[in-house]
Design a protein around this motif. Structure first.
Motif, PDB file in Angstrom:
ATOM      1  N   GLU A   1       0.841  -1.193   0.000  1.00  0.00           N
ATOM      2  CA  GLU A   1       0.000   0.000   0.000  1.00  0.00           C
ATOM      3  C   GLU A   1       0.876   1.242   0.000  1.00  0.00           C
ATOM      4  O   GLU A   1       1.996   1.233   0.515  1.00  0.00           O
ATOM      5  N   ARG A   2       0.373   2.306  -0.582  1.00  0.00           N
ATOM      6  CA  ARG A   2       1.140   3.553  -0.585  1.00  0.00           C
ATOM      7  C   ARG A   2       1.274   4.076   0.830  1.00  0.00           C
ATOM      8  O   ARG A   2       0.421   3.877   1.682  1.00  0.00           O
ATOM      9  N   ARG A   3       2.383   4.738   1.093  1.00  0.00           N
ATOM     10  CA  ARG A   3       2.628   5.307   2.415  1.00  0.00           C
ATOM     11  C   ARG A   3       2.685   6.827   2.320  1.00  0.00           C
ATOM     12  O   ARG A   3       3.134   7.382   1.319  1.00  0.00           O
ATOM     13  N   ILE A   4       2.210   7.480   3.377  1.00  0.00           N
ATOM     14  CA  ILE A   4       2.268   8.936   3.470  1.00  0.00           C
ATOM     15  C   ILE A   4       2.996   9.280   4.756  1.00  0.00           C
ATOM     16  O   ILE A   4       2.592   8.853   5.842  1.00  0.00           O
ATOM     17  N   VAL A   5       4.100  10.040   4.639  1.00  0.00           N
ATOM     18  CA  VAL A   5       4.942  10.355   5.789  1.00  0.00           C
ATOM     19  C   VAL A   5       5.182  11.853   5.837  1.00  0.00           C
ATOM     20  O   VAL A   5       5.605  12.452   4.828  1.00  0.00           O
ATOM     21  N   ALA A   6       4.907  12.478   6.974  1.00  0.00           N
ATOM     22  CA  ALA A   6       5.199  13.899   7.140  1.00  0.00           C
ATOM     23  C   ALA A   6       6.708  14.095   7.201  1.00  0.00           C
ATOM     24  O   ALA A   6       7.422  13.333   7.858  1.00  0.00           O
ATOM     25  N   VAL A   7       7.205  15.119   6.498  1.00  0.00           N
ATOM     26  CA  VAL A   7       8.640  15.397   6.472  1.00  0.00           C
ATOM     27  C   VAL A   7       8.864  16.893   6.685  1.00  0.00           C
ATOM     28  O   VAL A   7       7.983  17.715   6.395  1.00  0.00           O
ATOM     29  N   PRO A   8      10.045  17.274   7.186  1.00  0.00           N
ATOM     30  CA  PRO A   8      10.338  18.707   7.350  1.00  0.00           C
ATOM     31  C   PRO A   8      10.570  19.387   6.010  1.00  0.00           C
ATOM     32  O   PRO A   8      10.750  18.734   4.980  1.00  0.00           O
ATOM     33  N   ARG A   9      10.594  20.714   6.031  1.00  0.00           N
ATOM     34  CA  ARG A   9      10.744  21.494   4.806  1.00  0.00           C
ATOM     35  C   ARG A   9      12.023  21.117   4.059  1.00  0.00           C
ATOM     36  O   ARG A   9      12.025  20.989   2.830  1.00  0.00           O
ATOM     37  N   ARG A  10      13.122  20.962   4.782  1.00  0.00           N
ATOM     38  CA  ARG A  10      14.392  20.621   4.136  1.00  0.00           C
ATOM     39  C   ARG A  10      14.268  19.315   3.349  1.00  0.00           C
ATOM     40  O   ARG A  10      14.744  19.203   2.221  1.00  0.00           O
ATOM     41  N   ALA A  11      13.603  18.339   3.955  1.00  0.00           N
ATOM     42  CA  ALA A  11      13.417  17.055   3.277  1.00  0.00           C
ATOM     43  C   ALA A  11      12.545  17.211   2.039  1.00  0.00           C
ATOM     44  O   ALA A  11      12.788  16.575   1.016  1.00  0.00           O
ATOM     45  N   SER A  12      11.529  18.070   2.106  1.00  0.00           N
ATOM     46  CA  SER A  12      10.670  18.276   0.932  1.00  0.00           C
ATOM     47  C   SER A  12      11.453  18.922  -0.206  1.00  0.00           C
ATOM     48  O   SER A  12      11.218  18.622  -1.379  1.00  0.00           O
TER      49      SER A  12
END
Length: 279
Positions: free
Chosen positions: A216-227
């Motif tokens: 299944e697809r995963r959704i993970v919150a990341v910090p701005r730098r990671a984005s």
């Protein structure tokens, strides 16, 4: 009879109550003009009228199956949006019929994610649903997730089965990055709050990826730098020999230690493969 003409009359039977009432209720001749039926269409409609019980059974069974396919697509493609809608007592069956009417009850067949994406677009355009705090942002997030799966299904290559070249970080899984103006993290962590609490008005960034074709697809919150790093990944070949220089060129001060920690995190998630021998 011409197949295309039969198909058009059948579609009208599926989506127009007045057409069904005239054909199945024995009022075809008196209602034909008002319904805009020409001689050839009347001939087709009359063939359906000769078997009203069978025609009605097929109309109802087809419509039932198509509404069921709507629910299947929503639950498969947008499970979070589905729960949030249920939490707010949204009449999904009415929305299904409205959308299917617009689509002229065309069957999407096996293209569940494509249909699910179209459903999410329809929900996003519904002004009444926009009054539910955070729902529009959640719909957009799951729409982006659907795009990741659709892209993966199209066979876009990754380096999952390849060894990374010397000095190169390589993308190993289909992914996307999505930003929104509400922090949906609580909704992602706790399904009991979905659609019931109000997500804070704060910018948040999310990594969406498919760990494996069968996963299944995963959704993970990341910090701005990671984005920022994710967007560079998405715009290139998946090779990052000059990642820090690229970030600096785009106006970000070099921070090798922090960047490396982010890359290591992506490697642990299965998104990236580290350079051979480290870097």
């Amino acid at each position: 009879m011409e197949a295309a003409l039969v198909w058009r009359v059948w579609r009208r039977l599926l989506r127009e109550p007045a057409m069904r009432e005239a054909v199945l209720g024995g009022r075809l001749d008196e209602r034909a003009a008002a319904l805009g039926l020409g001689p050839a269409e009347i001939e087709v409609a009359r063939a359906y009228a000769e078997h009203p019980a069978g025609t009605e059974m097929f109309v109802h069974s087809y419509r039932f199956r198509m509404v069921s396919s709507f629910f299947n697509a929503v639950e498969t493609v947008a499970p979070l949006t589905h729960r949030a809608l249920l939490a707010n007592d949204v009449d999904l069956r009415a929305i299904a019929v409205e959308l299917l009417d617009r689509r002229e009850w065309v069957d999407a067949g096996p293209f569940v994610y494509t249909f699910g994406g179209q459903i999410l677009d329809h929900l996003a355009a519904d002004g009444a649903l926009g009054e539910i705090a955070g729902l529009r942002e959640l719909i957009a997030l799951e729409r982006a997730a659907a795009d990741v799966v659709i892209t993966a299904a199209a066979g876009h290559p990754t380096a999952r089965d390849k060894e990374p070249a010397a000095g190169q970080w390589r993308v190993r899984a289909p992914f996307g990055v999505h930003s929104c103006e509400r922090d949906l993290s609580e909704w992602l962590r706790d399904s009991g709050t979905l659609g019931r609490s109000v997500p804070p008005a704060a910018s948040r960034h999310y990594l969406i990826f498919l760990p494996a074709p069968e996963a299944e697809r995963r959704i993970v919150a990341v910090p701005r730098r990671a984005s920022d790093i994710l967007r560079i990944l998405g715009g290139g070949s998946g090779e990052l020999p000059l990642l820090t220089a690229e970030l600096a060129r785009r106006g970000h001060p070099a921070a090798p230690g922090r960047d490396r920690a982010i890359l290591d995190r992506f490697e642990a998630l299965g998104l990236l493969a580290a350079p051979v021998g480290g870097s």
